[in-house]
Each structure stands twice: as structure tokens, then as C-alpha cells.
Scaffold this active site. Structure first.
Site, PDB file in Angstrom:
ATOM      1  N   GLN A 100      13.931  56.740  64.931  1.00  0.00           N
ATOM      2  CA  GLN A 100      13.352  58.013  64.481  1.00  0.00           C
ATOM      3  C   GLN A 100      14.039  59.171  65.218  1.00  0.00           C
ATOM      4  OE1 GLN A 100       9.325  59.505  65.362  1.00  0.00           O
ATOM      5  NE2 GLN A 100       8.999  59.767  63.157  1.00  0.00           N
ATOM      6  N   TYR A 187       7.136  69.388  64.420  1.00  0.00           N
ATOM      7  CA  TYR A 187       8.369  69.563  65.183  1.00  0.00           C
ATOM      8  C   TYR A 187       9.367  70.409  64.385  1.00  0.00           C
ATOM      9  CZ  TYR A 187       6.053  66.296  68.233  1.00  0.00           C
ATOM     10  OH  TYR A 187       5.139  65.719  69.078  1.00  0.00           O
ATOM     11  N   GLY A 323       0.128  52.198  63.417  1.00  0.00           N
ATOM     12  CA  GLY A 323       0.427  52.752  64.731  1.00  0.00           C
ATOM     13  C   GLY A 323      -0.375  52.056  65.814  1.00  0.00           C
TER      14      GLY A 323
HETATM   15  C1  LIG Z   1       0.423  56.892  71.182  1.00  0.00           C
HETATM   16  C2  LIG Z   1       0.942  57.472  69.896  1.00  0.00           C
HETATM   17  C3  LIG Z   1       2.245  57.927  69.826  1.00  0.00           C
HETATM   18  C4  LIG Z   1       2.761  58.434  68.621  1.00  0.00           C
HETATM   19  N1  LIG Z   1       4.073  58.807  68.559  1.00  0.00           N
HETATM   20  C5  LIG Z   1       4.627  59.202  67.380  1.00  0.00           C
HETATM   21  C6  LIG Z   1       6.020  59.449  67.271  1.00  0.00           C
HETATM   22  O1  LIG Z   1       6.801  59.287  68.225  1.00  0.00           O
HETATM   23  N2  LIG Z   1       6.493  59.861  66.067  1.00  0.00           N
HETATM   24  C7  LIG Z   1       5.683  60.038  64.979  1.00  0.00           C
HETATM   25  O2  LIG Z   1       6.161  60.414  63.908  1.00  0.00           O
HETATM   26  N3  LIG Z   1       4.359  59.775  65.047  1.00  0.00           N
HETATM   27  C8  LIG Z   1       3.811  59.334  66.210  1.00  0.00           C
HETATM   28  N4  LIG Z   1       2.482  59.009  66.272  1.00  0.00           N
HETATM   29  C9  LIG Z   1       1.683  58.960  65.033  1.00  0.00           C
HETATM   30  C10 LIG Z   1       1.704  57.527  64.465  1.00  0.00           C
HETATM   31  O3  LIG Z   1       3.000  57.194  63.988  1.00  0.00           O
HETATM   32  C11 LIG Z   1       0.681  57.349  63.304  1.00  0.00           C
HETATM   33  O4  LIG Z   1       0.954  58.321  62.312  1.00  0.00           O
HETATM   34  C12 LIG Z   1      -0.750  57.486  63.793  1.00  0.00           C
HETATM   35  O5  LIG Z   1      -0.959  56.688  64.951  1.00  0.00           O
HETATM   36  C13 LIG Z   1      -1.766  57.064  62.713  1.00  0.00           C
HETATM   37  O6  LIG Z   1      -1.607  55.695  62.399  1.00  0.00           O
HETATM   38  P1  LIG Z   1      -2.656  54.568  62.930  1.00  0.00           P
HETATM   39  O7  LIG Z   1      -4.026  54.995  62.461  1.00  0.00           O
HETATM   40  O8  LIG Z   1      -2.197  53.295  62.287  1.00  0.00           O
HETATM   41  O9  LIG Z   1      -2.575  54.555  64.425  1.00  0.00           O
HETATM   42  C14 LIG Z   1       1.925  58.536  67.478  1.00  0.00           C
HETATM   43  C15 LIG Z   1       0.601  58.107  67.572  1.00  0.00           C
HETATM   44  C16 LIG Z   1       0.098  57.568  68.749  1.00  0.00           C
HETATM   45  C17 LIG Z   1      -1.317  57.062  68.786  1.00  0.00           C
END
Ligand SMILES: Cc1cc2nc3c(=O)[nH]c(=O)nc-3n(C[C@H](O)[C@H](O)[C@H](O)COP(=O)(O)O)c2cc1C
Length: 365
Positions: A100, A187, A323
């Protein structure tokens, strides 16, 4: 169980054995100094190689693109070599991985910018309420409010597009199967797209087409380098943090989906806003996205195996990224296959630290 979610699918030039993606997850554990991926990072990703596609944590394309301490980069030889450790470990376990590519824009501060420079953005508008993460001059790390950015000159934009291309080249040399251009979560690229963070009057501001221009320039330049079949893009329509309030959220996502489709990119990844307090995407909007984008359409945010399987069964999407479930369940696909219980993630170890809460979540066996 979950036969739709667990069936193979083509993503551009790659065939994926299932539709369970590992979402991009910042874990702030890159090796220091230099923000270099390590053997511990390689072990973490290799543990999760059962995913149809692993998307790496957001990875800065330049020092200017950094807004958080300890996140990995992909702009130095050492970082490229570190990522090679990671992709080799993932491939050895039979997995596939996208990098990414990230530029934070205004979500930064002179304390983490090269030579103490101001962060850059489409316009000199501060991200209300947003924080970045820096190591302070006395050596202590801290979440601090982001600084007032400097508006980029139009003449600097080719250089930023060039940084994405350099990062894509390094990703290719480091063994990544694909790249994902991070145009989500407030971003740099979304700062150009959103109506309230872009006040430019040149060809990069004003109309929707102008605000979207830099994203398509980046996509075209990266596609020219890697081929469309190895490029995905992440968007987050209605994302409402990092000071973003986009009056054109749906129209701009639909416009971009159509433009991406013309270019034949491998996938469009929609980060849904409701997991972090935003609104739920409507069925009308989801249906319209589906119509505009002919490639692989990936959704992410708050899914279970059952809701993901139903989405794919009903034709609303082609794959789902997970995530937080992936943080806590390295064998997530196997658990879905068996209908097994999931481990609960521990938010206190999401960012920073070592193996605890990173490589020590148990698998079923
Ligand atoms: C600890 C953490 C770090 C994350 N880092 C990123 C990231 O680096 N890039 C990004 O696009 N989204 C990031 N996200 C968002 C996740 O990719 C995802 O959209 C979000 O966790 C919702 O999905 P989930 O309900 O399956 O956790 C992050 C989320 C969490 C919880």
C-alpha cells in the site's frame, strides 16, 4: 461453509485462491533507524499468507510522505531489502501480497518531516482535530496535532507522481505481486479530492475532474510501470476523520470508479466509513459503484464471514478485506472454512511494541 467467500477469483494478472483479503493495517513496528521492515515483520505477514491477498500496512513513498514514526517506507535501498524479506516469507507460505503506497500530505508535522519542513497539501488548510505521531526532541514519542501545511506548487506535482512511480519500482523489485494506491482515509490523495481540503484554483482544484486529476495521474504513471493488472486503488467515500468533509463524496468515487474501469486496474477497494463512526454506505451507492467499475470490487469495514459471503453471493462485491479480525487471527481463512471461533484483538498492542499482540496470536493448531 462460506462457499462464495472461499472461492477463487482473478484480480488483474493474479489468480487468488479465496476472496478473504488482509486489509492494510499500520502496526508501527518497522526497524529503527530508517523505518526498515524486519524479520519480525516478515514472520507476521507470513503467518497470514492464507489470505487471498495480503495488503501491506500503509508504506510511505518518501520522507515527505510520512506522518507517523515507526511506519515502514519504500524509498530507500534498506527498506526495499527489508520488504524482500517479507515478500519471500509470504511467497514461501504460498501467499500473495500488495504494497500500500502512502503519502500522508497534511497529516504530519515538522518534527517528522525532512529538515523540519512544513508538511505539504493541496492547500494551506489545517486538518481540524487530526493527530500525527512523532518522536519529540527529548526522545519521547507522542501523538500531537498536525501542523499547518504548505500548499504544493503545481510544478511540484510531477515530483510527487514520480515518488509513487519510484515506490512502485521498488515494490516490484522487492517482490510484491501488486501495489495498492492509498487514496483513502484523509491522506494526500483524498485531500486533493475532498471539497473542504482543496481550495486550489489551478488544474488540480475546483471541478471534480480537477480535484481527481492527481489520483488519475498517479494511477496512469504506476500502471505504465507495472501494468494495470498489478494495480489496485483504495478509496474511502464519506470518510469523516482527519478533517475531511467532502460534499462530492459519492460523485467523485463514481467518477473515479468509471475512470479506473477504463484503465482496467486490478481492483477497487472501498474502505467503508461506518466502522470508525461514519455513516453507512447506502445500497444505491453500492449498486452504482458496482455498475461503474468492471474489475474486482473489494469492500472493507466491520464484516463477518457471514456478511462477507452474503455480499459476494448477492453480487454486491467480489471480495472483502478484514482488518481487526486479521490482527488477531493469523489463520483467519482456516477459521472461516471450519466455522471456528475467532480470537479477539487487543487494541492496546495495535501500534508499536514487539512480538506481543503481533506475532503471538494463536492459530487453531
Ligand atoms: C490498527 C489499524 C491500522 C490501520 N491501518 C491502516 C492502513 O495502514 N491503511 C489503511 O488504508 N487503512 C488502515 N486501517 C483501516 C483498515 O484497513 C480497515 O478499513 C478497518 O480496520 C475496518 O475493517 P475491520 O472492521 O475489518 O477492522 C487500519 C485500521 C486499524 C484498526
Amino acid at each position: 461453509m462460506y462457499t462464495h467467500l472461499l472461492s477463487p477469483v482473478d484480480a488483474g494478472s493474479t489468480t487468488l485462491p479465496n476472496r478473504v483479503f488482509m486489509a492494510p493495517l499500520t502496526r508501527s513496528r518497522a526497524g529503527q533507524p530508517g523505518d526498515v521492515p524486519t524479520a519480525m515483520n516478515a514472520e507476521y505477514y507470513a503467518q497470514r499468507a492464507g489470505a487471498g491477498l495480503i495488503i501491506s500496512e500503509a508504506t510511505q513513498i518518501s520522507r515527505q510522505g510520512q506522518g507517523y514514526a515507526w511506519t515502514p517506507g519504500i524509498h530507500s535501498d534498506e527498506q526495499e531489502a527489508g520488504w524482500r524479506l517479507v515478500t519471500d516469507a509470504v511467497h514461501a507460505k504460498g501467499g500473495r501480497m500488495a504494497a500500500q503506497l502512502w503519502h500522508v500530505g497534511r497529516i504530519s508535522h515538522p518534527l517528522i518531516q525532512p529538515d523540519g519542513a512544513d508538511p505539504v497539501a493541496p492547500s494551506a488548510i489545517v486538518a481540524e482535530g487530526a493527530k500525527c505521531f512523532v518522536v519529540q526532541p527529548d526522545g519521547t514519542p507522542a501523538n500531537i496535532p498536525t501542523a499547518m501545511p504548505r500548499a504544493l506548487e503545481a510544478s511540484e506535482i510531477p515530483g510527487i507522481v514520480g515518488d509513487y512511480v519510484q515506490a512502485a519500482k521498488r515494490a516490484d523489485r522487492a517482490g510484491f505481486d501488486m501495489v495498492e494506491i492509498h487514496a483513502a482515509n484523509g491522506y494526500l490523495l483524498q485531500q486533493f479530492l475532498a471539497t473542504n481540503s482543496n481550495a486550489r484554483t489551478d488544474q488540480y482544484g475546483g471541478s471534480l475532474e480537477n480535484r481527481a486529476r492527481i489520483i488519475l495521474e498517479v494511477v496512469d504513471a504506476v500502471v505504465a510501470e507495472l501494468g494495470a493488472g498489478r494495480v489496485g486503488v483504495r478509496l474511502s467515500p464519506h470518510f469523516a476523520a482527519h478533517g475531511i468533509a467532502d460534499e462530492d463524496a459519492e460523485d467523485s468515487a463514481l467518477y473515479l470508479a468509471r475512470e479506473f474501469s477504463k484503465r482496467g486496474i486490478a481492483y477497487l477497494h472501498i474502505a467503508e466509513p461506518d466502522w470508525a463512526g461514519g455513516p453507512k454506505l447506502t445500497d444505491d451507492f453500492r449498486g452504482a459503484l458496482r455498475k461503474q467499475f468492471q474489475g474486482l470490487l473489494v469492500f472493507c469495514g466491520g464484516y463477518s464471514a457471514a456478511t462477507a459471503d452474503a455480499l459476494i453471493r448477492d453480487g454486491g462485491g467480489d471480495a472483502v478485506a478484514f482488518g481487526r479480525p486479521y490482527i488477531a487471527n493469523p489463520d483467519l481463512v482456516e477459521r472461516f472454512r471450519l466455522g471456528a471461533e475467532l480470537n479477539e484483538p487487543d487494541p492496546s498492542t495495535f501500534y508499536g511494541g514487539g512480538e506481543r499482540g503481533y506475532t503471538d496470536y494463536p492459530t487453531l493448531d
